[in-house]
Design a protein around this motif. Structure first.
Motif, PDB file in Angstrom:
ATOM      1  N   GLY A 179       0.780  -1.239   0.000  1.00 43.48           N
ATOM      2  CA  GLY A 179       0.000   0.000   0.000  1.00 43.48           C
ATOM      3  C   GLY A 179       0.805   1.279   0.000  1.00 43.48           C
ATOM      4  O   GLY A 179       0.295   2.328   0.431  1.00 43.48           O
ATOM      5  N   HIS A 180       2.053   1.224  -0.482  1.00 48.25           N
ATOM      6  CA  HIS A 180       2.897   2.425  -0.472  1.00 48.25           C
ATOM      7  C   HIS A 180       2.622   3.361  -1.653  1.00 48.25           C
ATOM      8  O   HIS A 180       3.023   4.529  -1.610  1.00 48.25           O
ATOM      9  CB  HIS A 180       4.374   2.031  -0.502  1.00 48.25           C
ATOM     10  CG  HIS A 180       4.847   1.298   0.704  1.00 48.25           C
ATOM     11  ND1 HIS A 180       4.822   1.850   1.968  1.00 48.25           N
ATOM     12  CD2 HIS A 180       5.358   0.046   0.851  1.00 48.25           C
ATOM     13  CE1 HIS A 180       5.297   0.978   2.843  1.00 48.25           C
ATOM     14  NE2 HIS A 180       5.627  -0.119   2.199  1.00 48.25           N
TER      15      HIS A 180
ATOM     16  N   LEU B 297       0.501   5.308  -4.909  1.00 50.13           N
ATOM     17  CA  LEU B 297      -0.733   5.956  -5.353  1.00 50.13           C
ATOM     18  C   LEU B 297      -0.722   6.063  -6.878  1.00 50.13           C
ATOM     19  O   LEU B 297       0.327   6.280  -7.483  1.00 50.13           O
ATOM     20  CB  LEU B 297      -0.857   7.364  -4.764  1.00 50.13           C
ATOM     21  CG  LEU B 297      -0.801   7.533  -3.250  1.00 50.13           C
ATOM     22  CD1 LEU B 297      -0.859   9.020  -2.898  1.00 50.13           C
ATOM     23  CD2 LEU B 297      -1.934   6.775  -2.573  1.00 50.13           C
TER      24      LEU B 297
ATOM     25  N   ARG C  18      -4.812   8.080  -5.791  1.00 53.45           N
ATOM     26  CA  ARG C  18      -5.554   7.054  -5.074  1.00 53.45           C
ATOM     27  C   ARG C  18      -4.673   5.833  -4.817  1.00 53.45           C
ATOM     28  O   ARG C  18      -3.897   5.430  -5.677  1.00 53.45           O
ATOM     29  CB  ARG C  18      -6.788   6.615  -5.871  1.00 53.45           C
ATOM     30  CG  ARG C  18      -7.811   7.725  -6.063  1.00 53.45           C
ATOM     31  CD  ARG C  18      -9.048   7.204  -6.781  1.00 53.45           C
ATOM     32  NE  ARG C  18     -10.055   8.244  -6.932  1.00 53.45           N
ATOM     33  CZ  ARG C  18     -11.243   8.040  -7.500  1.00 53.45           C
ATOM     34  NH1 ARG C  18     -11.549   6.845  -7.969  1.00 53.45           N
ATOM     35  NH2 ARG C  18     -12.108   9.041  -7.592  1.00 53.45           N
ATOM     36  N   LYS C  19      -4.830   5.243  -3.628  1.00 53.73           N
ATOM     37  CA  LYS C  19      -4.021   4.071  -3.302  1.00 53.73           C
ATOM     38  C   LYS C  19      -4.439   2.892  -4.158  1.00 53.73           C
ATOM     39  O   LYS C  19      -5.615   2.568  -4.268  1.00 53.73           O
ATOM     40  CB  LYS C  19      -4.169   3.708  -1.819  1.00 53.73           C
ATOM     41  CG  LYS C  19      -3.225   2.581  -1.389  1.00 53.73           C
ATOM     42  CD  LYS C  19      -3.333   2.267   0.094  1.00 53.73           C
ATOM     43  CE  LYS C  19      -4.504   1.343   0.357  1.00 53.73           C
ATOM     44  NZ  LYS C  19      -4.489   0.836   1.755  1.00 53.73           N
TER      45      LYS C  19
ATOM     46  N   ASP D  82      -3.240  -1.127  -4.523  1.00 50.74           N
ATOM     47  CA  ASP D  82      -2.379  -2.179  -3.977  1.00 50.74           C
ATOM     48  C   ASP D  82      -2.513  -3.483  -4.748  1.00 50.74           C
ATOM     49  O   ASP D  82      -2.288  -4.571  -4.227  1.00 50.74           O
ATOM     50  CB  ASP D  82      -2.674  -2.409  -2.489  1.00 50.74           C
ATOM     51  CG  ASP D  82      -4.135  -2.753  -2.232  1.00 50.74           C
ATOM     52  OD1 ASP D  82      -4.897  -2.934  -3.209  1.00 50.74           O
ATOM     53  OD2 ASP D  82      -4.527  -2.838  -1.048  1.00 50.74           O
TER      54      ASP D  82
ATOM     55  N   ARG E 263       2.509   7.383  -1.183  1.00 53.36           N
ATOM     56  CA  ARG E 263       1.618   8.031  -0.230  1.00 53.36           C
ATOM     57  C   ARG E 263       2.466   8.791   0.790  1.00 53.36           C
ATOM     58  O   ARG E 263       3.660   8.511   0.958  1.00 53.36           O
ATOM     59  CB  ARG E 263       0.720   7.008   0.460  1.00 53.36           C
ATOM     60  CG  ARG E 263       1.431   6.014   1.332  1.00 53.36           C
ATOM     61  CD  ARG E 263       0.438   5.138   2.071  1.00 53.36           C
ATOM     62  NE  ARG E 263       1.131   4.284   3.029  1.00 53.36           N
ATOM     63  CZ  ARG E 263       0.517   3.581   3.966  1.00 53.36           C
ATOM     64  NH1 ARG E 263      -0.787   3.623   4.064  1.00 53.36           N
ATOM     65  NH2 ARG E 263       1.208   2.841   4.804  1.00 53.36           N
TER      66      ARG E 263
ATOM     67  N   SER F  44       4.777   7.033   3.168  1.00 52.59           N
ATOM     68  CA  SER F  44       5.787   6.152   2.565  1.00 52.59           C
ATOM     69  C   SER F  44       6.867   6.912   1.803  1.00 52.59           C
ATOM     70  O   SER F  44       7.747   6.298   1.197  1.00 52.59           O
ATOM     71  CB  SER F  44       5.095   5.165   1.614  1.00 52.59           C
ATOM     72  OG  SER F  44       4.101   4.430   2.282  1.00 52.59           O
TER      73      SER F  44
END
Length: 203
Positions: A118-119, A121, A125-126, A128, A143, A146
């Motif tokens: 999840g680091h 974007l 927007r994220k 993953d 993000r 991160s």
């Protein structure tokens, strides 16, 4: 999420190509297949075996398992143009591959980890999902929590400008990138022959 968990160095030796950076030194020291009879195998390779080996190269290079790889092939067949070219373009559009190509990680496996943790974007927007397909104009960044990770900074510093492809614009200072366009087949330099893979699936 399913992924290959075996020894990538053994697979690299069996296929005769470095599938990850850490496999390069092993291939230099032992440029033959693993196992007791690795050095003595000199039998003629059948046409089917050659086709299968090229498929294995593509699967392991991009970190894709069989079912997903077959789905990419079906998508490539359904698209206009040359099926082999379409297949390579789909694999190059994978989010984890673009993160790797941008120099944020020295390997696709490391890039996949950045994505799944999840680091990253995409357009703010994220995302993953490593298999997320990038579109021209999509912007990648880290993000807020991160940003400025040591491993990423080290990878970017070690990545020469010549390694970053022309279809990705990278801002090393701000650790951002833009996927400019889908690459043409001749712009992708990888040690496989996708036409043999098409022949394998066409049987």
């Amino acid at each position: 999420m399913a992924r290959f968990r075996g020894s990538i160095t053994k697979v690299s030796r069996r296929l005769g190509v470095a599938l990850a950076p850490k496999a390069e030194k092993y291939l230099e020291r032992r440029p033959y297949a693993p196992g007791e009879h690795g050095q003595s195998r000199r039998s003629k390779i059948s046409e089917y075996a050659l086709q299968l080996r090229e498929k294995q190269k593509m699967k392991f290079l991009y970190g894709v398992l069989e079912k997903q790889f077959r789905n990419y092939y079906k998508k490539a067949v359904a698209q206009r143009g040359v099926t082999g070219d379409n297949l390579v373009k789909l694999l190059e559009r994978r989010f984890d591959n673009v993160v790797f190509r941008a120099g944020f990680s020295p390997s696709r496996a490391g890039a996949r980890q950045l994505v799944t943790h999840g680091h990253m974007l995409v357009n703010g927007r994220k995302v993953d999902i490593p298999s997320f397909l990038m579109k021209p104009g999509d912007a990648i960044e880290f993000r807020e929590k991160s940003k400025n990770m040591d491993a990423v900074a080290e990878s970017l510093n070690k990545a020469p400008e010549s390694r970053i492809p022309s279809w990705i614009q990278v801002d090393k200072a701000h650790q951002k990138a833009v996927f400019l366009t889908v690459p043409e087949r001749e712009e992708v330099q990888e040690p496989f022959n996708e036409q043999l893979v098409v022949e394998l699936y066409s049987k």
